[in-house]
Design a protein around this motif. Structure first.
Motif, PDB file in Angstrom:
ATOM      1  N   ALA A 140       0.826  -1.210   0.000  1.00 56.02           N
ATOM      2  CA  ALA A 140       0.000   0.000   0.000  1.00 56.02           C
ATOM      3  C   ALA A 140       0.857   1.256   0.000  1.00 56.02           C
ATOM      4  O   ALA A 140       0.525   2.244  -0.659  1.00 56.02           O
ATOM      5  CB  ALA A 140      -0.939  -0.009   1.196  1.00 56.02           C
ATOM      6  N   GLY A 141       1.957   1.233   0.728  1.00 61.28           N
ATOM      7  CA  GLY A 141       2.834   2.404   0.801  1.00 61.28           C
ATOM      8  C   GLY A 141       3.509   2.686  -0.522  1.00 61.28           C
ATOM      9  O   GLY A 141       3.726   3.839  -0.902  1.00 61.28           O
ATOM     10  N   CYS A 142       3.851   1.622  -1.238  1.00 61.92           N
ATOM     11  CA  CYS A 142       4.444   1.789  -2.563  1.00 61.92           C
ATOM     12  C   CYS A 142       3.425   2.425  -3.504  1.00 61.92           C
ATOM     13  O   CYS A 142       3.745   3.352  -4.248  1.00 61.92           O
ATOM     14  CB  CYS A 142       4.897   0.419  -3.081  1.00 61.92           C
ATOM     15  SG  CYS A 142       5.486   0.464  -4.768  1.00 61.92           S
ATOM     16  N   ALA A 143       2.180   1.947  -3.447  1.00 64.54           N
ATOM     17  CA  ALA A 143       1.129   2.537  -4.270  1.00 64.54           C
ATOM     18  C   ALA A 143       0.928   4.004  -3.894  1.00 64.54           C
ATOM     19  O   ALA A 143       0.716   4.869  -4.754  1.00 64.54           O
ATOM     20  CB  ALA A 143      -0.177   1.764  -4.099  1.00 64.54           C
ATOM     21  N   GLN A 144       1.031   4.285  -2.601  1.00 60.22           N
ATOM     22  CA  GLN A 144       0.875   5.666  -2.128  1.00 60.22           C
ATOM     23  C   GLN A 144       1.946   6.572  -2.727  1.00 60.22           C
ATOM     24  O   GLN A 144       1.685   7.698  -3.137  1.00 60.22           O
ATOM     25  CB  GLN A 144       0.941   5.700  -0.601  1.00 60.22           C
ATOM     26  CG  GLN A 144       0.594   7.041   0.017  1.00 60.22           C
ATOM     27  CD  GLN A 144       0.686   7.003   1.534  1.00 60.22           C
ATOM     28  OE1 GLN A 144       1.719   6.641   2.097  1.00 60.22           O
ATOM     29  NE2 GLN A 144      -0.381   7.395   2.206  1.00 60.22           N
ATOM     30  N   LYS A 145       3.167   6.068  -2.802  1.00 57.16           N
ATOM     31  CA  LYS A 145       4.245   6.856  -3.386  1.00 57.16           C
ATOM     32  C   LYS A 145       4.010   7.073  -4.885  1.00 57.16           C
ATOM     33  O   LYS A 145       4.205   8.175  -5.408  1.00 57.16           O
ATOM     34  CB  LYS A 145       5.592   6.176  -3.163  1.00 57.16           C
ATOM     35  CG  LYS A 145       6.757   7.033  -3.641  1.00 57.16           C
ATOM     36  CD  LYS A 145       8.019   6.762  -2.883  1.00 57.16           C
ATOM     37  CE  LYS A 145       9.052   7.828  -3.204  1.00 57.16           C
ATOM     38  NZ  LYS A 145      10.283   7.649  -2.442  1.00 57.16           N
ATOM     39  N   LEU A 146       3.562   6.017  -5.566  1.00 60.38           N
ATOM     40  CA  LEU A 146       3.286   6.128  -7.006  1.00 60.38           C
ATOM     41  C   LEU A 146       2.230   7.197  -7.269  1.00 60.38           C
ATOM     42  O   LEU A 146       2.383   8.046  -8.139  1.00 60.38           O
ATOM     43  CB  LEU A 146       2.805   4.786  -7.562  1.00 60.38           C
ATOM     44  CG  LEU A 146       3.874   3.718  -7.757  1.00 60.38           C
ATOM     45  CD1 LEU A 146       3.231   2.363  -8.018  1.00 60.38           C
ATOM     46  CD2 LEU A 146       4.788   4.079  -8.914  1.00 60.38           C
ATOM     47  N   VAL A 147       1.141   7.155  -6.478  1.00 61.44           N
ATOM     48  CA  VAL A 147       0.039   8.082  -6.715  1.00 61.44           C
ATOM     49  C   VAL A 147       0.393   9.491  -6.268  1.00 61.44           C
ATOM     50  O   VAL A 147       0.233  10.455  -7.026  1.00 61.44           O
ATOM     51  CB  VAL A 147      -1.247   7.615  -5.984  1.00 61.44           C
ATOM     52  CG1 VAL A 147      -2.377   8.610  -6.200  1.00 61.44           C
ATOM     53  CG2 VAL A 147      -1.672   6.237  -6.474  1.00 61.44           C
ATOM     54  N   ASN A 148       0.887   9.628  -5.036  1.00 64.76           N
ATOM     55  CA  ASN A 148       1.009  10.946  -4.423  1.00 64.76           C
ATOM     56  C   ASN A 148       2.295  11.689  -4.721  1.00 64.76           C
ATOM     57  O   ASN A 148       2.356  12.907  -4.577  1.00 64.76           O
ATOM     58  CB  ASN A 148       0.861  10.828  -2.893  1.00 64.76           C
ATOM     59  CG  ASN A 148      -0.532  10.377  -2.489  1.00 64.76           C
ATOM     60  OD1 ASN A 148      -1.469  10.458  -3.283  1.00 64.76           O
ATOM     61  ND2 ASN A 148      -0.672   9.898  -1.273  1.00 64.76           N
ATOM     62  N   VAL A 149       3.347  10.963  -5.086  1.00 61.76           N
ATOM     63  CA  VAL A 149       4.620  11.619  -5.354  1.00 61.76           C
ATOM     64  C   VAL A 149       4.959  11.564  -6.841  1.00 61.76           C
ATOM     65  O   VAL A 149       5.485  12.516  -7.409  1.00 61.76           O
ATOM     66  CB  VAL A 149       5.757  10.974  -4.518  1.00 61.76           C
ATOM     67  CG1 VAL A 149       7.107  11.595  -4.831  1.00 61.76           C
ATOM     68  CG2 VAL A 149       5.447  11.096  -3.024  1.00 61.76           C
ATOM     69  N   THR A 250      -5.328  -4.886  -9.596  1.00 61.02           N
ATOM     70  CA  THR A 250      -4.386  -4.343  -8.614  1.00 61.02           C
ATOM     71  C   THR A 250      -4.674  -4.935  -7.251  1.00 61.02           C
ATOM     72  O   THR A 250      -5.830  -4.972  -6.817  1.00 61.02           O
ATOM     73  CB  THR A 250      -4.519  -2.797  -8.542  1.00 61.02           C
ATOM     74  OG1 THR A 250      -4.424  -2.250  -9.853  1.00 61.02           O
ATOM     75  CG2 THR A 250      -3.438  -2.188  -7.660  1.00 61.02           C
ATOM     76  N   LEU A 251      -3.625  -5.415  -6.586  1.00 58.10           N
ATOM     77  CA  LEU A 251      -3.748  -5.889  -5.208  1.00 58.10           C
ATOM     78  C   LEU A 251      -2.809  -5.053  -4.353  1.00 58.10           C
ATOM     79  O   LEU A 251      -1.613  -4.974  -4.636  1.00 58.10           O
ATOM     80  CB  LEU A 251      -3.364  -7.373  -5.114  1.00 58.10           C
ATOM     81  CG  LEU A 251      -3.295  -7.973  -3.697  1.00 58.10           C
ATOM     82  CD1 LEU A 251      -4.671  -7.963  -3.029  1.00 58.10           C
ATOM     83  CD2 LEU A 251      -2.741  -9.399  -3.737  1.00 58.10           C
ATOM     84  N   LEU A 252      -3.366  -4.377  -3.351  1.00 60.65           N
ATOM     85  CA  LEU A 252      -2.530  -3.600  -2.431  1.00 60.65           C
ATOM     86  C   LEU A 252      -2.406  -4.357  -1.126  1.00 60.65           C
ATOM     87  O   LEU A 252      -3.412  -4.805  -0.567  1.00 60.65           O
ATOM     88  CB  LEU A 252      -3.142  -2.208  -2.173  1.00 60.65           C
ATOM     89  CG  LEU A 252      -3.301  -1.274  -3.371  1.00 60.65           C
ATOM     90  CD1 LEU A 252      -3.686   0.125  -2.912  1.00 60.65           C
ATOM     91  CD2 LEU A 252      -2.059  -1.234  -4.228  1.00 60.65           C
ATOM     92  N   LEU A 253      -1.188  -4.524  -0.661  1.00 60.18           N
ATOM     93  CA  LEU A 253      -0.928  -5.263   0.566  1.00 60.18           C
ATOM     94  C   LEU A 253      -0.614  -4.295   1.699  1.00 60.18           C
ATOM     95  O   LEU A 253       0.312  -3.500   1.609  1.00 60.18           O
ATOM     96  CB  LEU A 253       0.263  -6.212   0.360  1.00 60.18           C
ATOM     97  CG  LEU A 253       0.117  -7.204  -0.797  1.00 60.18           C
ATOM     98  CD1 LEU A 253       1.439  -7.922  -1.041  1.00 60.18           C
ATOM     99  CD2 LEU A 253      -0.991  -8.207  -0.492  1.00 60.18           C
ATOM    100  N   SER A 254      -1.440  -4.338   2.750  1.00 60.69           N
ATOM    101  CA  SER A 254      -1.222  -3.483   3.916  1.00 60.69           C
ATOM    102  C   SER A 254      -1.181  -4.429   5.120  1.00 60.69           C
ATOM    103  O   SER A 254      -2.107  -4.477   5.923  1.00 60.69           O
ATOM    104  CB  SER A 254      -2.369  -2.482   4.015  1.00 60.69           C
ATOM    105  OG  SER A 254      -2.342  -1.799   5.244  1.00 60.69           O
ATOM    106  N   CYS A 255      -0.125  -5.221   5.200  1.00 59.31           N
ATOM    107  CA  CYS A 255      -0.087  -6.356   6.123  1.00 59.31           C
ATOM    108  C   CYS A 255       0.993  -6.253   7.179  1.00 59.31           C
ATOM    109  O   CYS A 255       1.636  -7.239   7.510  1.00 59.31           O
ATOM    110  CB  CYS A 255       0.087  -7.654   5.339  1.00 59.31           C
ATOM    111  SG  CYS A 255      -1.239  -7.935   4.173  1.00 59.31           S
ATOM    112  N   GLY A 256       1.211  -5.077   7.664  1.00 61.65           N
ATOM    113  CA  GLY A 256       2.142  -4.955   8.788  1.00 61.65           C
ATOM    114  C   GLY A 256       3.358  -4.117   8.463  1.00 61.65           C
ATOM    115  O   GLY A 256       3.856  -4.101   7.339  1.00 61.65           O
ATOM    116  N   LEU A 257       3.805  -3.387   9.479  1.00 59.48           N
ATOM    117  CA  LEU A 257       5.005  -2.559   9.371  1.00 59.48           C
ATOM    118  C   LEU A 257       6.062  -3.143  10.300  1.00 59.48           C
ATOM    119  O   LEU A 257       5.749  -3.558  11.415  1.00 59.48           O
ATOM    120  CB  LEU A 257       4.687  -1.118   9.789  1.00 59.48           C
ATOM    121  CG  LEU A 257       3.704  -0.383   8.887  1.00 59.48           C
ATOM    122  CD1 LEU A 257       3.350   0.970   9.477  1.00 59.48           C
ATOM    123  CD2 LEU A 257       4.260  -0.220   7.488  1.00 59.48           C
TER     124      LEU A 257
END
Lengths: 418, 119
Positions: A140-149, A250-257
């Motif tokens: 999910a964070g990678c997708a966030q960077k792609l979209v927002n940055v 698209t599959l976004l993985l938000s499975c732990g930090l």
């Protein structure tokens, strides 16, 4: 001439550590902040949503605004940040080796070190999801960077695995940018994200949340074409017959930090198995003298404000370590342990300088309702109070009085008898 | 009292996310609001009962090919979020935009401006 304070990471924790160390009397010439990215702020510049700064500044800011506030404060104090500088190794003699395009490979000897490297997302490989390896699977964070940055849409039809805050925030973000988010699936029977995010990211947009559900197979050759999801039982095992196919690209993985402690481990600094971060005392000093840790590298926070608060504690104490020449002290410091009991999964700090007052942060391992929190100092119960429902996704804090920490502390949460 | 309508809300104003219950008389007037731990929660629920609003945070392209984060200055009507996105995505922010600058004034006559939040 003092050996410098070296701060690794210029995110909310590292910046706050730098600021507080300067306010504690360190000359800004003696503060070196090493940041591997091209700009300060850590993860905040890609967190364009609001919800930051409520505790710290009394205002609700977006991630970039919060980062700019801290970076501005650091700049005003004359603190210099070395950008594009990646730390390669540290050791318990406080030597730091780093590399940057500008300077090549350099080695510094620090008077103290503050570890503020943050955390990383659990990737697909660590989840072991069966199926093919097509394009279209992102954290999910990678997708966030792609979209927002980078201004790119990862895909059009989305399934999200994991209902932690990053997954929820991206469910909304992708929807606003025209994608169709088919489902958010959550392995546990409860969501790990903030209740406000369930409302403003899922309910507001009619995005379904399927609890006790996980992705069991990924389909597609060159590109993802869908996932098979299934329900799980209370032991998180797949319930046969509940499998169903959801079409998506698209599959976004938000499975732990996971706190990023490669440097810490390589230096032989003891790590707490539960938090994944260093074992620290109330001053945020690790078991290696003069090396402090704070923010998400120590334990994953829910709010950047608290990561900043922790950075300030580490920064102030690291400055003190240098200014008071603590490395050459012959005083032995006595500690009391802080132990997690019952439903409490971990505490930070794990120990406290005997006779100091401090705030302890902790989380429960599973949601509890109608429970009692008990604090013991040695054999004596020093505090006992009822607690309404709390979940693992909400970090708690409790103040410990100086008299209490003269003995070992136990923090326990027990569910009321049914 | 029978005939009254009870509704449940999760407040979104701050990360606590209080569960708030509202009770309205059959004519829609608010009888009570309970469960909030601060006055902003009460205001939020009153707003949800009359006209729900939301802050919008998104990104905008600049004339020189970058993208910058932006937000509405105040929350806007929930039903206008996608229309606002369309306007923002069809616009370009000037090259020299600084955080805090107003890029679009009074979007969709909501009284909210679109403000840059980063560079």
């Amino acid at each position: 001439m003092n050996k410098p304070l070296i701060i690794i990471g210029a995110g909310p924790a590292g910046l706050s550590a730098a600021i507080e160390s300067a306010k504690s009397g360190l000359d800004c010439e003696d503060i070196v902040v090493l940041e591997r990215d091209t700009r300060p702020g850590g993860i905040l510049p890609q967190c364009i949503h609001n919800g930051f700064g409520l505790h710290k500044f009394g205002e609700e800011l977006t991630g970039p605004e919060y980062a700019l506030r801290l970076a501005g404060e650091a700049e005003a104090l004359g603190i210099k940040i070395k950008l594009g500088a990646t730390v390669l190794s540290i050791d318990q003699n406080r030597r730091v080796k780093y590399a940057s395009e500008k300077e090549g490979v350099r080695e510094l000897e620090g008077g103290a070190i503050v570890l503020a490297m943050g955390c990383r997302e659990r990737p697909r490989g660590a989840l072991g999801i069966a199926g093919t390896r097509p394009a279209g699977v992102y954290t999910a964070g990678c997708a966030q960077k792609l979209v927002n940055v980078m201004g790119m849409m990862p895909g059009k039809k989305v399934v999200i695995l994991g209902s932690g805050d990053i997954g929820l925030i991206m469910a909304r973000r992708m929807t606003l940018e025209g994608a169709k988010v088919e489902a958010v699936c959550e392995l546990m029977s409860y969501s790990g994200g903030l209740a406000r995010n369930i409302q403003q990211c899922l309910i507001d947009f009619g995005i379904p949340l399927y609890l006790s559900t996980t992705v069991v197979k990924i389909h597609g050759e060159d590109r993802l074409c869908g996932v098979t999801v299934a329900q799980v039982d209370e032991n998180r095992r797949v319930i046969k017959g509940t499998e169903r196919f959801i079409e998506c690209d698209t599959l976004l993985l938000s499975c732990g930090l996971i706190p990023e402690n490669e440097l810490t481990r390589a230096a032989g600094i003891p790590i707490d198995k539960v938090t994944g971060g260093a074992i620290v005392d109330d001053r945020r000093e690790t078991l290696a003298p003069g090396i402090f840790a704070c923010g998400n590298v120590l334990h994953v926070h829910d709010l950047a404000d608290f990561a900043s608060d922790e950075g300030a504690i580490a920064g102030a104490n690291a400055a003190k370590f240098i200014l008071e020449n603590q490395e050459n002290t012959d005083k032995t410091i006595e500690y009391s342990r802080i132990c997690a009991r019952g439903a409490v999964r971990y505490t930070v700090p794990q120990r406290v300088v005997r006779g100091s007052e401090t705030q302890v942060y902790f989380r429960v391992g599973a949601p509890v309702r109608s429970c009692t929190m008990t604090v013991r100092s040695g054999d004596d119960v020093v505090m006992s109070k009822p607690i309404r429902a709390i979940t693992p996704g909400e970090m708690q804090k409790i103040a410990l009085r100086a008299e209490w920490t003269k003995k070992d502390i136990e923090i326990e949460i027990t569910e009321a008898a049914k | 009292m029978s005939g009254n309508i009870k509704k449940e809300f999760t407040c979104i104003v701050c990360p606590i996310g209080c569960r708030i219950t509202s009770e309205q008389a059959p004519d829609g007037s608010v009888v009570s609001i309970t469960g909030n731990t601060c006055p902003r929660g009460e205001r939020y629920v009153k707003s949800e009962l009359t006209h729900p609003v939301r802050m919008l945070t998104t990104t905008m392209a600049t004339t020189d090919g970058r993208i910058i984060p932006v937000r509405t200055s105040i929350p806007i009507a929930k039903e206008l979020l996608f229309d606002a996105m369309e306007i923002i995505n069809a616009s370009l922010a000037p090259e020299k935009t600084e955080p805090g600058d107003v890029i679009i004034k009074n979007v969709l006559s909501t009284g909210a401006d679109i403000i840059a939040t980063g560079k």
